[in-house]
Design a protein around this motif. Structure first.
Motif, PDB file in Angstrom:
ATOM      1  N   PHE A 186      50.010  47.158  44.046  1.00 36.39           N
ATOM      2  CA  PHE A 186      48.834  47.067  44.908  1.00 36.39           C
ATOM      3  C   PHE A 186      48.972  47.947  46.140  1.00 36.39           C
ATOM      4  N   TRP A 187      50.192  48.081  46.645  1.00 38.46           N
ATOM      5  CA  TRP A 187      50.369  48.974  47.795  1.00 38.46           C
ATOM      6  C   TRP A 187      50.134  50.425  47.385  1.00 38.46           C
ATOM      7  N   LEU A 188      50.628  50.826  46.232  1.00 32.57           N
ATOM      8  CA  LEU A 188      50.480  52.217  45.805  1.00 32.57           C
ATOM      9  C   LEU A 188      49.014  52.638  45.708  1.00 32.57           C
ATOM     10  N   SER A 189      48.135  51.701  45.376  1.00 32.45           N
ATOM     11  CA  SER A 189      46.712  52.034  45.246  1.00 32.45           C
ATOM     12  C   SER A 189      45.906  51.713  46.498  1.00 32.45           C
ATOM     13  N   SER A 190      46.578  51.287  47.556  1.00 35.26           N
ATOM     14  CA  SER A 190      45.879  50.888  48.774  1.00 35.26           C
ATOM     15  C   SER A 190      45.592  52.093  49.679  1.00 35.26           C
ATOM     16  N   GLN A 191      44.698  51.888  50.632  1.00 33.78           N
ATOM     17  CA  GLN A 191      44.386  52.934  51.602  1.00 33.78           C
ATOM     18  C   GLN A 191      45.583  53.243  52.482  1.00 33.78           C
ATOM     19  N   SER A 192      46.383  52.222  52.783  1.00 39.35           N
ATOM     20  CA  SER A 192      47.538  52.459  53.659  1.00 39.35           C
ATOM     21  C   SER A 192      48.568  53.366  52.988  1.00 39.35           C
ATOM     22  N   ALA A 193      48.671  53.322  51.670  1.00 40.79           N
ATOM     23  CA  ALA A 193      49.598  54.219  50.974  1.00 40.79           C
ATOM     24  C   ALA A 193      49.066  55.644  50.939  1.00 40.79           C
ATOM     25  N   ASP A 194      47.743  55.788  50.934  1.00 40.58           N
ATOM     26  CA  ASP A 194      47.106  57.111  50.987  1.00 40.58           C
ATOM     27  C   ASP A 194      47.618  58.029  49.865  1.00 40.58           C
ATOM     28  N   ALA A 195      47.808  57.437  48.685  1.00 41.94           N
ATOM     29  CA  ALA A 195      48.232  58.201  47.498  1.00 41.94           C
ATOM     30  C   ALA A 195      49.527  58.973  47.712  1.00 41.94           C
ATOM     31  N   CYS A 196      50.391  58.425  48.564  1.00 43.57           N
ATOM     32  CA  CYS A 196      51.630  59.139  48.894  1.00 43.57           C
ATOM     33  C   CYS A 196      52.695  59.044  47.819  1.00 43.57           C
ATOM     34  N   ASN A 239      44.630  38.326  19.907  1.00 48.94           N
ATOM     35  CA  ASN A 239      43.244  38.802  19.801  1.00 48.94           C
ATOM     36  C   ASN A 239      42.846  39.770  20.917  1.00 48.94           C
ATOM     37  N   GLY A 240      43.788  40.077  21.819  1.00 51.30           N
ATOM     38  CA  GLY A 240      43.524  41.064  22.860  1.00 51.30           C
ATOM     39  C   GLY A 240      42.914  40.522  24.129  1.00 51.30           C
ATOM     40  N   ARG A 241      42.605  39.250  24.152  1.00 46.87           N
ATOM     41  CA  ARG A 241      41.973  38.676  25.348  1.00 46.87           C
ATOM     42  C   ARG A 241      42.928  38.678  26.539  1.00 46.87           C
ATOM     43  N   PHE A 242      44.202  38.403  26.291  1.00 46.51           N
ATOM     44  CA  PHE A 242      45.165  38.407  27.396  1.00 46.51           C
ATOM     45  C   PHE A 242      45.277  39.809  27.990  1.00 46.51           C
ATOM     46  N   THR A 243      45.325  40.813  27.151  1.00 51.15           N
ATOM     47  CA  THR A 243      45.373  42.196  27.631  1.00 51.15           C
ATOM     48  C   THR A 243      44.146  42.514  28.474  1.00 51.15           C
ATOM     49  N   GLU A 244      42.996  42.041  28.043  1.00 52.36           N
ATOM     50  CA  GLU A 244      41.766  42.256  28.802  1.00 52.36           C
ATOM     51  C   GLU A 244      41.858  41.649  30.200  1.00 52.36           C
ATOM     52  N   LEU A 245      42.375  40.426  30.288  1.00 52.45           N
ATOM     53  CA  LEU A 245      42.522  39.777  31.594  1.00 52.45           C
ATOM     54  C   LEU A 245      43.549  40.502  32.456  1.00 52.45           C
ATOM     55  N   TYR A 246      44.646  40.905  31.825  1.00 52.19           N
ATOM     56  CA  TYR A 246      45.694  41.617  32.561  1.00 52.19           C
ATOM     57  C   TYR A 246      45.151  42.907  33.172  1.00 52.19           C
ATOM     58  N   LEU A 247      44.433  43.682  32.395  1.00 51.38           N
ATOM     59  CA  LEU A 247      43.909  44.951  32.902  1.00 51.38           C
ATOM     60  C   LEU A 247      42.813  44.740  33.939  1.00 51.38           C
ATOM     61  N   ARG A 248      42.087  43.624  33.836  1.00 52.49           N
ATOM     62  CA  ARG A 248      41.053  43.334  34.830  1.00 52.49           C
ATOM     63  C   ARG A 248      41.668  43.070  36.199  1.00 52.49           C
ATOM     64  N   TRP A 249      42.761  42.311  36.218  1.00 50.48           N
ATOM     65  CA  TRP A 249      43.328  41.895  37.496  1.00 50.48           C
ATOM     66  C   TRP A 249      44.484  42.775  37.967  1.00 50.48           C
ATOM     67  N   PHE A 250      45.062  43.551  37.057  1.00 51.76           N
ATOM     68  CA  PHE A 250      46.165  44.442  37.434  1.00 51.76           C
ATOM     69  C   PHE A 250      45.859  45.842  36.887  1.00 51.76           C
ATOM     70  N   PRO A 251      44.804  46.476  37.384  1.00 51.07           N
ATOM     71  CA  PRO A 251      44.361  47.758  36.825  1.00 51.07           C
ATOM     72  C   PRO A 251      45.393  48.868  36.955  1.00 51.07           C
ATOM     73  N   ASN A 252      46.317  48.746  37.899  1.00 47.70           N
ATOM     74  CA  ASN A 252      47.332  49.783  38.083  1.00 47.70           C
ATOM     75  C   ASN A 252      48.606  49.468  37.292  1.00 47.70           C
ATOM     76  N   GLY A 253      48.651  48.273  36.696  1.00 52.07           N
ATOM     77  CA  GLY A 253      49.791  47.893  35.877  1.00 52.07           C
ATOM     78  C   GLY A 253      51.016  47.524  36.693  1.00 52.07           C
ATOM     79  N   LEU A 254      51.846  46.687  36.108  1.00 46.78           N
ATOM     80  CA  LEU A 254      53.127  46.295  36.720  1.00 46.78           C
ATOM     81  C   LEU A 254      54.277  46.981  36.005  1.00 46.78           C
ATOM     82  N   TYR A 255      54.024  47.436  34.787  1.00 44.60           N
ATOM     83  CA  TYR A 255      55.090  47.936  33.929  1.00 44.60           C
ATOM     84  C   TYR A 255      55.038  49.432  33.739  1.00 44.60           C
TER      85      TYR A 255
END
Length: 255
Positions: A186-196, A239-255
């Motif tokens: 979340f920090w990497l995609s935040s304004q404070s990180a400024d894509a650094c 059935n892919g529903r968990f993946t859908e929820l994961y990508l909805r709430w963690f669009p930048n991924g943890l892994y």
């Protein structure tokens, strides 16, 4: 992007009889975004809220399901007193908590990650490139212990606050940071990180340092409910529903 999936495709978990349950109440918190929080309209939202609803839908029990927010300090008491049937809020799986509750299989492990500057980063794309480098880490955390245990060739620089550590990385006062992959994503995609900056190598998992991951807790007498939740989690992964929820709430991924 890698997504979490801890299921065995050959496994089958039967659904137990849940007719005895007139309702299934989940308790969570509102101070753990993106897992649980109040949205702009004041409604309960987050990954855990959506996951609880998806589990109930998978079990065809949505009409019996309720999701209630409580202060963190009241969650365990509500479960113990029978004011709720399930706790879904990141309760750590420890010997002490296992003595009081039964847990589903983990549905999400929170890894440790390195982050480095995009410009003037290390020469290499794995952790070996950080040998001899200054790596920021929060003082007194499991991540500090893990950094020293797993990456003894680095030069740890401890910080008492995340914002100070991130500022030091942006300024080039340290060469990398090591910490919770969720917070870093979340920090990497935040304004404070400024894509650094960006992730480097990983993710890194260690039950000894970071625990077993996130799971749903129930009272010991509710073994059937735990089995039903495990069945639902297995189905949601397939059935892919968990993946859908994961990508909805963690669009930048943890892994």
């Amino acid at each position: 992007m890698l997504v979490p999936n801890y299921t065995d495709p050959r496994e089958r978990i039967p659904v137990p009889d849940l007719m005895a349950y007139s309702r299934i109440r989940f308790v969570t918190t509102v101070d753990f975004p993106p897992f649980g929080f109040l949205d702009q309209t004041g409604h309960l939202a987050g990954f855990h809220v959506d996951l609880a609803r998806a589990i109930c839908e998978e079990l065809d029990l949505l009409s019996k399901c309720q999701i209630q927010a409580l202060p963190w300090g009241e969650l365990e008491g509500a479960l113990i007193k029978g004011q709720a049937e399930a706790l879904i809020s990141g309760l750590a799986i420890t010997a002490q908590s296992r003595s009081k509750f039964r847990f589903t299989r983990p549905y999400l492990a929170l890894p440790a990650r390195f982050a480095v500057r995009k410009e003037a980063g290390p020469q290499g794309e794995d952790a070996s490139a950080l040998a001899g480098q200054r790596v920021g880490v929060l003082d007194g955390t499991a991540h500090e212990v893990m950094l020293r245990d797993w990456f003894s060739g680095t030069r740890p620089v401890t910080f008492s606050r995340p914002d100070w550590m991130f500022k030091a990385l942006k300024a080039g006062n340290i060469d990398a940071v090591f910490g919770d992959g969720l917070q870093l994503s979340f920090w990497l995609s935040s304004q404070s990180a400024d894509a650094c900056c960006r992730f480097l190598d990983g993710p890194y998992f260690s039950q000894a340092h970071l625990g077993e991951g996130l799971a749903i807790a129930v009272r010991p007498r509710n073994a059937a409910l735990r089995q039903a939740f495990d069945h639902a989690l297995l189905s949601l992964n397939r059935n892919g529903r968990f993946t859908e929820l994961y990508l909805r709430w963690f669009p930048n991924g943890l892994y």
